[in-house]
Write a protein that holds these residues in place. Structure first.
Motif, PDB file in Angstrom:
ATOM      1  N   ASP A 178      41.859  46.397  30.788  1.00 39.98           N
ATOM      2  CA  ASP A 178      40.986  45.055  30.977  1.00 39.98           C
ATOM      3  C   ASP A 178      39.598  45.158  30.889  1.00 39.98           C
ATOM      4  OD1 ASP A 178      41.045  42.211  33.189  1.00 39.98           O
ATOM      5  OD2 ASP A 178      38.991  43.408  33.181  1.00 39.98           O
TER       6      ASP A 178
ATOM      7  N   GLN B 217      42.551  31.979  37.333  1.00 38.69           N
ATOM      8  CA  GLN B 217      42.160  32.233  38.695  1.00 38.69           C
ATOM      9  C   GLN B 217      41.225  31.275  39.346  1.00 38.69           C
ATOM     10  OE1 GLN B 217      40.051  36.274  39.247  1.00 38.69           O
ATOM     11  NE2 GLN B 217      39.002  35.574  40.952  1.00 38.69           N
TER      12      GLN B 217
ATOM     13  N   SER C  73      43.054  41.595  44.934  1.00 38.20           N
ATOM     14  CA  SER C  73      42.655  41.984  46.348  1.00 38.20           C
ATOM     15  C   SER C  73      43.596  42.777  46.820  1.00 38.20           C
ATOM     16  CB  SER C  73      42.388  41.012  47.335  1.00 38.20           C
ATOM     17  OG  SER C  73      41.061  40.337  46.652  1.00 38.20           O
TER      18      SER C  73
HETATM   19  C1  LIG Z   1      37.585  44.661  43.589  1.00 39.56           C
HETATM   20  C2  LIG Z   1      37.852  43.797  42.356  1.00 39.56           C
HETATM   21  C3  LIG Z   1      37.148  43.654  41.227  1.00 39.56           C
HETATM   22  C4  LIG Z   1      37.650  43.008  40.118  1.00 39.56           C
HETATM   23  N1  LIG Z   1      36.899  43.048  38.947  1.00 39.56           N
HETATM   24  C5  LIG Z   1      37.489  42.395  37.812  1.00 39.56           C
HETATM   25  C6  LIG Z   1      37.307  42.935  36.454  1.00 39.56           C
HETATM   26  O1  LIG Z   1      36.587  43.845  36.166  1.00 39.56           O
HETATM   27  N2  LIG Z   1      37.921  42.398  35.418  1.00 39.56           N
HETATM   28  C7  LIG Z   1      38.900  41.277  35.556  1.00 39.56           C
HETATM   29  O2  LIG Z   1      39.521  40.662  34.781  1.00 39.56           O
HETATM   30  N3  LIG Z   1      39.061  40.543  36.914  1.00 39.56           N
HETATM   31  C8  LIG Z   1      38.467  41.691  37.771  1.00 39.56           C
HETATM   32  N4  LIG Z   1      38.946  41.077  39.238  1.00 39.56           N
HETATM   33  C9  LIG Z   1      39.705  39.811  39.358  1.00 39.56           C
HETATM   34  C10 LIG Z   1      40.854  40.145  39.391  1.00 39.56           C
HETATM   35  O3  LIG Z   1      41.442  40.382  38.073  1.00 39.56           O
HETATM   36  C11 LIG Z   1      41.957  38.953  40.072  1.00 39.56           C
HETATM   37  O4  LIG Z   1      41.937  37.895  39.060  1.00 39.56           O
HETATM   38  C12 LIG Z   1      41.604  38.308  41.306  1.00 39.56           C
HETATM   39  O5  LIG Z   1      41.209  39.584  42.337  1.00 39.56           O
HETATM   40  C13 LIG Z   1      43.060  37.675  41.816  1.00 39.56           C
HETATM   41  O6  LIG Z   1      42.384  37.080  43.198  1.00 39.56           O
HETATM   42  P1  LIG Z   1      43.096  37.793  44.399  1.00 39.56           P
HETATM   43  O7  LIG Z   1      41.805  38.739  44.761  1.00 39.56           O
HETATM   44  O8  LIG Z   1      42.991  36.753  45.559  1.00 39.56           O
HETATM   45  O9  LIG Z   1      44.265  38.853  44.028  1.00 39.56           O
HETATM   46  C14 LIG Z   1      38.325  41.734  40.149  1.00 39.56           C
HETATM   47  C15 LIG Z   1      38.855  41.595  41.416  1.00 39.56           C
HETATM   48  C16 LIG Z   1      38.735  42.334  42.712  1.00 39.56           C
HETATM   49  C17 LIG Z   1      39.150  42.197  44.078  1.00 39.56           C
END
Ligand SMILES: Cc1cc2nc3c(=O)[nH]c(=O)nc-3n(C[C@H](O)[C@H](O)[C@H](O)COP(=O)(O)O)c2cc1C
Length: 374
Positions: free
Chosen positions: A66, A190, A246
């Motif tokens: 990613d 998202q 998460s």
């Molecule tokens: C610690 C953290 C860092 C994240 N960094 C990125 C990232 O660098 N690139 C990305 O595509 N999504 C990133 N995300 C979003 C996740 O890809 C994902 O869409 C999101 O966590 C989904 O929701 P949830 O936290 O409820 O599972 C991040 C999420 C978290 C929790």
């Protein structure tokens, strides 16, 4: 449970894991889902080391990488990664540097050790291109995902020509429609409750709209999924899989310090906030004195992306390395979604996935038993 997208990729379960941790990538892929390594914080050299390790440990399974090329960012158009970083560092006002450093010192966060000064943040096309080039040298890396924007046409072509899939995150309907126009293979939709960069509309409202708006393009549901009931709700809206971020932060395999794990375990769903204070774009994270400090009327405004990220790079790495020291957690960068209120135990990635599937089946039985024609 194989959906069409799973079949295309050759994975058993429609569970996609976003993580910055290589151990989680391997564990999820080995348990039948697909781990996707977030590469925005790695230099090309570091990414090579991470992918070498993954290739060595993942067996015959596959994974994704990613990147984060925003739709708009400071320094856009500069093609030389080194010049870009110099330009960005020079553009950060001294007042902002002093304010950030003052917050760390007020909370006794130890300084970063001398001699390790490389700043590895890739919020631009020029930098992400190097990461994509590295990822595409790996046979087991079968998909590239981009956050914060539609990936540039040359990267879409490059990934397709290599025989892999490319997708992107979308927090608004119009972003998903743009991804479809650009020829992407799938969209990760998202909702606002998700961790990291998140828009305003909730998953429950956004997912079905996205599925309808970009059909027949596959949609993965992200934001607010941490158990099988939430997974079933997402799948019932016509998505081809779930994308969780998460939930892996507190997994046994995750590289989290004990103090950071404690912060997640103690937090409720009300303890997160969408804040620009770490990256310059609105991201969901645990609320603390750092997020409050940047939100006051008499303190500096967060800078646009990626300037704020360069400014806070030191804060991020120091608060992670010294997570348990003094008052570090009060100013630490802990991006996480509202599902943090459901993170109450440490489980292995395999246990998380098996729990999701068991709960999904139980919820399906429950729904099937409520027959509308009875
Ligand atoms: C610690 C953290 C860092 C994240 N960094 C990125 C990232 O660098 N690139 C990305 O595509 N999504 C990133 N995300 C979003 C996740 O890809 C994902 O869409 C999101 O966590 C989904 O929701 P949830 O936290 O409820 O599972 C991040 C999420 C978290 C929790």
């Amino acid at each position: 449970m194989q959906t069409d997208l799973c079949k295309k990729l050759g994975v058993e379960l429609p569970i996609f894991a976003f993580t910055h941790c290589r151990d989680v990538v391997v564990a999820v892929s080995k348990a039948g889902g697909i781990g996707v390594l977030g590469a925005v914080g790695f230099s090309p050299k570091q990414l090579k080391e991470e992918l070498d390790w993954i290739d060595e440990h993942i067996g015959d399974h596959i994974y994704g990488v990613d990147t984060a090329i925003p739709q708009k960012y400071e320094g856009q158009g500069e093609t030389d990664p080194e010049k870009l970083v110099e330009m960005l560092q020079a553009a950060i006002p001294e007042q902002h540097r002093e304010f950030a450093e003052g917050l760390l010192q007020d909370h006794n966060v130890p300084a970063w050790p001398e001699g390790d000064d490389e700043v590895t943040l890739s919020f631009s096309e020029a930098q992400a291109q190097l990461l994509v080039d590295e990822a595409l040298t790996r046979d087991k890396c079968r998909m590239i995902v981009n956050a914060l924007g539609t990936p540039p046409a040359n990267i879409v072509d490059q990934v397709h020509q290599s025989g892999r899939l490319i997708g992107a995150l979308a927090g608004r309907l119009k972003h998903g429609i743009n991804h479809k126009k650009a020829g992407l293979d799938f969209v990760i939709c998202q909702g606002s409750e998700g961790g990291g960069h998140a828009g305003e509309v909730t998953s429950m409202v956004l997912w079905p709209q996205m599925v309808d708006a970009i059909a027949p393009l596959p949609v993965l549901a992200a934001g607010g999924i941490a158990n099988g009931r939430q997974m079933l709700a997402a799948m019932s809206m016509g998505v081809e899989g779930v994308w969780l971020g998460s939930m892996w932060l507190n997994a046994t395999e995750a590289a989290a310090e004990p103090a950071q794990r404690e912060s997640y375990m103690n937090a409720s769903s009300e303890d997160t906030i969408r804040s620009r204070s770490f990256t310059g774009k609105t991201a969901r994270m645990l609320k603390n004195e750092w997020t409050e400090a940047w939100d006051k009327p008499d303190t500096p405004e967060p800078l646009p992306m990626p300037l704020q990220g360069y400014l806070t790079f030191d804060a991020t790495r120091r608060t992670h390395r010294y997570a348990g020291s003094g008052e570090t957690q009060k100013v630490a960068f802990n991006p996480v979604g509202q599902v943090v209120g459901q993170i109450n135990q440490v489980e292995s990635c395999r246990e998380i996935m098996m729990r999701l599937i068991t709960e999904y089946s139980e919820a399906l039985d429950h729904i099937t038993a409520i027959n509308p024609t009875d």
